[in-house]
Design an enzyme around this catalytic site. Structure first.
Site: not given
Length: 230
Positions: A203, A200, A48
Site C-alpha cells: 500500500h 507492507d 484502498s
C-alpha cells in the site's frame, strides 16, 4: 491489510503504491452542479488506493482529500479496502457497483473510479460485465458528472500478466460506456518507486498518496473544465 478469502468473493491483495512527492498548486474550478457551499462535487469510488489505511493516506493525507482541497471541491469518498468490480470489500463484501448503489451522488460534477488490483485473479469477462454495470449506474446516479476511470495499478515491482488482463477488461468496459480511461499501468505511475510504498510492500504511504494526487488532480481539473472526454 491482506487476508485470506472469507466471503463469497476471492480475497486478493489490495492496492499499492505511488511515486515521488510533488507540490500541488491550489486551483479553484467550478461548474453549475455545485454543492451547498458553492464548490464542485467530487465523488470517488474504489479500493484502498482511495480509502487509505494504516500504511498511509487516511483522511486529509489521502489523494482524494488532497485533490479536493486543491480544487476547492466537496469530496464524497466511497471506497473500501478489498473492493473491486467483482471482488467484495473486506468489511462488508461490497463491490464498486454496491458502492454506487448504496452511495449515489446526484450532485457530482466529477466521478473518479480507481481500480482494481483486487480483481486480478477473477475472470476477465466477469470483470468487464461488472465494470460496465458500474459505469451505467454512475451515469444514472450522477447524470451531470464527467466520469474518469483509472485502471488498476501495481506497486513498484513488475506487474504480473493477470494485471494486464484485468486492465484490458476495465478499459474495454470504459470504452463501451464512453468514459475517459486512464491507463496507470501503461503510464508506469508506480513502477520502481519503493520509497512511496508502505512497510507492507503493497500500500502507498503518505508520500505516495501525495504523488498520486499530483497525477490525478490534473485529470479532475480538466474534467471540471470540460476537457475530460473519452
Amino acid at each position: 491489510m491482506l487476508r485470506p478469502p472469507t466471503t463469497r468473493r476471492a480475497r486478493v491483495a489490495l492496492v499499492a503504491g505511488a511515486v515521488a512527492a510533488a507540490v500541488l498548486v491550489p486551483v479553484a474550478v467550478g461548474r453549475d452542479g455545485a454543492s451547498a457551499d458553492g464548490g464542485p462535487v467530487l465523488a470517488v469510488y474504489g479500493d484502498s488506493y482511495s480509502a487509505g489505511g494504516r500504511q498511509g493516506g487516511k483522511g486529509d493525507d489521502g489523494w482524494p482529500a488532497i485533490v479536493a482541497d486543491h480544487l476547492d471541491a466537496d469530496l464524497r469518498l466511497h471506497a473500501a479496502g478489498g473492493a473491486g468490480y467483482v471482488n467484495g470489500s473486506q468489511a462488508r463484501d461490497e463491490t464498486f457497483l454496491d458502492q454506487v448503489q448504496l452511495h449515489p451522488e446526484p450532485q457530482a460534477d466529477v466521478v473518479v473510479v480507481f481500480g482494481s488490483r483486487n480483481d486480478r485473479e477473477l475472470p476477465a469477462a466477469e470483470i468487464k460485465a461488472q465494470a460496465a454495470a458500474m459505469y451505467d449506474a454512475v451515469q444514472t446516479a450522477s447524470p451531470s458528472a464527467t466520469v474518469v476511470v483509472i485502471g488498476p495499478q501495481w506497486d513498484d515491482d513488475v506487474a504480473p500478466r493477470e494485471m494486464y488482463v484485468t486492465r484490458d477488461a476495465v478499459r474495454s468496459a470504459a470504452a463501451s460506456a464512453g468514459v475517459l480511461f486512464v491507463d496507470a499501468l501503461q503510464e508506469g505511475w508506480l513502477f520502481e518507486r519503493p520509497q512511496l510504498i508502505g512497510t507492507d510492500g503493497v500500500h502507498p504511504n503518505d508520500v505516495g498518496h501525495a504523488y498520486l494526487a499530483s497525477l490525478i488532480e490534473p485529470l479532475v481539473r480538466d474534467a471540471l473544465l470540460g476537457a475530460g472526454t473519452a
